[in-house]
Design an enzyme around this catalytic site. Structure first.
Site, mmCIF file in Angstrom:
data_model
loop_
_atom_site.group_PDB
_atom_site.id
_atom_site.type_symbol
_atom_site.label_atom_id
_atom_site.label_comp_id
_atom_site.label_asym_id
_atom_site.label_seq_id
_atom_site.Cartn_x
_atom_site.Cartn_y
_atom_site.Cartn_z
ATOM 1 N N SER A 209 0.786 -1.143 -0.062
ATOM 2 C CA SER A 209 -0.140 -0.083 -0.038
ATOM 3 C C SER A 209 0.928 1.151 0.010
ATOM 4 O O SER A 209 1.683 1.462 -0.928
ATOM 5 C CB SER A 209 -0.927 0.025 1.230
ATOM 6 O OG SER A 209 -1.883 0.687 1.245
ATOM 7 N N ASP A 372 -8.944 -3.286 -5.870
ATOM 8 C CA ASP A 372 -8.966 -4.156 -4.908
ATOM 9 C C ASP A 372 -9.702 -3.938 -3.680
ATOM 10 O O ASP A 372 -9.517 -4.580 -2.592
ATOM 11 C CB ASP A 372 -7.316 -4.120 -4.449
ATOM 12 C CG ASP A 372 -6.767 -3.076 -3.777
ATOM 13 O OD1 ASP A 372 -7.580 -2.034 -3.546
ATOM 14 O OD2 ASP A 372 -5.554 -2.908 -3.499
ATOM 15 N N HIS A 405 -7.354 -5.722 -0.931
ATOM 16 C CA HIS A 405 -6.291 -4.833 -0.660
ATOM 17 C C HIS A 405 -5.464 -5.467 0.667
ATOM 18 O O HIS A 405 -4.216 -5.338 0.516
ATOM 19 C CB HIS A 405 -6.750 -3.348 -0.317
ATOM 20 C CG HIS A 405 -5.684 -2.479 0.044
ATOM 21 N ND1 HIS A 405 -5.042 -1.826 -1.123
ATOM 22 C CD2 HIS A 405 -4.986 -1.618 0.963
ATOM 23 C CE1 HIS A 405 -4.210 -1.064 -0.810
ATOM 24 N NE2 HIS A 405 -3.954 -0.942 0.572
#
Length: 432
Positions: A209, A372, A405
């Protein structure tokens, strides 16, 4: 002089720890594994706090006596501890997590009387799980660390972690960003030490991320000769290169942190104060004219972020966004080292937010698109389009259908894809 003495002591302690680590890693230097550093995303590592005499509680409930469990120096875990986040202590948590932008200093600082620190820099300990008492339900990079250990990696020898204060970000040239810049400097030192302790082997950087944004900045803020000497490969998992619509939602109406019984409006002010949340807003370069927010009074795109910040009641965010953040969003320089982007696809992801005449204090109706579940597909793929004509920039894209994610670094199938890529990088000798 007192500060200088403390810095000297800390520096000597750091040298001693690295000497010990180098001794412990001597055998690893002869292995086929390149040293690997994990860089977490926003909220992906523990954060500790200490309240000084300058702390002014927002209510009697939030006095310095809470939480009751602290170490002998007064430090306690601020992130993540469910007991501090849920009502009635949500306001205490939010106040202690606040940042303040000082226009004169041109930088962000903690709330008065709140000191923070990141535990276990250099180790994976603080990013495996967010609450040591609730390892299973607060697991973060723990499954990935275990998979890497099964490959033969050893924490502190060939495997390292780079946790950071994720509330802070970076700023464009000419602007002060003490905390974010210090993290970049510490990460650079960690890269060099990890390489030195492993016989000079270049390092594999693996981010998740927002960690990918910091790593790309690290690479592009150092000369090509440094990158060629110390970087083997950069693996970016779920990187929000161009931001995410979820951040628009967070700043407009608050985000409950995925924790039950948390009122998003009680944490909204704190979330707006976070420098990194401004950095994660949709980039005009990537999202262009896509409608992000629709209200009875108009539509906002990534080109209208300044108007959006004003209209949601956050005009104080306009100056730091325009002067400090926008320069970071305008381009993504190719670092000239091999990069692999691993992304999740096929998960419904907020694309446009619809608010009615009740305003931004209500949660919006959401139209979803591909991504995602957190980052939109156009953002996940931003480097592919940006670097399409860069012949000297190796870039591989790996898409994992159905990986969200966060599940992408936890679920077995997705972990296998990540580990396979790292194994392949370790066996690839051309760029060594």
């Amino acid at each position: 002089m007192k500060g200088l003495g403390l810095n000297l002591i800390l520096g000597m302690a750091s040298m001693a720890v690295m000497w010990y680590t180098c001794q412990a890693a001597a055998a690893a230097a002869a292995s086929n594994l390149h040293p690997l550093i994990l860089v977490p995303g926003s909220g992906g590592n523990q954060l500790e706090a200490r309240l000084t005499e300058g702390y002014k509680p927002s209510s009697l409930l939030c006095s310095r006596l809470y939480p009751p469990v602290k170490d002998k120096e007064g430090w306690f875990r601020l992130w993540f501890d469910p007991a501090q986040v849920v009502a009635p202590f949500t306001q205490c948590f939010a106040h202690r997590m606040m940042l303040y932008y000082d226009q004169i200093l041109d930088d962000y600082t903690n709330a008065p009387g709140v000191e923070t620190r990141v535990p276990s820099f250099g180790s994976t300990r603080s990013l495996m799980h967010l609450d040591p008492r609730l390892k299973r339900i607060t697991a973060y990079m723990g499954p990935l660390v275990k998979s890497l250990e099964d490959m033969g990696y050893v924490d502190g020898e060939t495997l390292f972690g780079a946790p950071y204060d994720f509330r802070y970000g970076l700023a464009g040239d000419g602007h002060r960003s003490y905390v974010g810049t210090k993290f970049i400097e510490d990460l650079k030192d960690l890269v060099e030490n990890a390489s030195t302790c492993n016989g000079g082997k270049p390092v594999i950087l693996v981010s998740h991320s927002m960690g990918g944004l910091f790593v790309l900045q690290l690479l592009n803020r150092n000369p090509p000769s440094w990158r060629q000497q110390f970087i083997k490969h950069f693996v970016a998992v779920s990187a929000p290169w161009g931001g995410a619509v979820q951040e628009v939602h967070t700043l407009a109406s608050g985000y409950a942190l995925g924790v039950p019984l948390v009122d998003p409006l009680q944490v909204r002010e704190q979330q707006r104060s976070s420098e990194s949340n401004l950095w994660l807003l949709p980039s005009p370069k990537v999202f262009d004219g896509q409608p992000l927010v629709v209200t009875p009074n108009g539509t906002y795109t990534a080109n209208d972020i300044e108007h959006f910040l004003n209209d949601i009641g956050f005009p104080e965010g306009i100056l730091p966004y325009k002067s400090r953040i926008v320069p970071l969003l305008e381009h993504f320089p190719a670092p000239g080292v091999p990069v692999t982007c691993i992304i999740g696809t096929g998960v419904k992801t907020a694309e446009t937010l619809f608010y009615d005449d009740r305003g931004f204090d209500r949660q919006p109706e959401i139209v979803y698109g591909d991504g995602d579940g957190t980052v939109n597909m156009v953002s996940l793929l931003a480097l592919e389009s940006e670097w399409a004509d860069r012949a000297n920039q190796p870039l591989e894209m790996i898409a994992i259908e159905g990986a969200s994610h966060t599940s992408i670094i936890k679920d077995e199938d997705a972990l296998n894809r990540i580990v396979d890529e790292i194994s392949s990088i370790n066996s690839y000798v051309f760029s060594s």
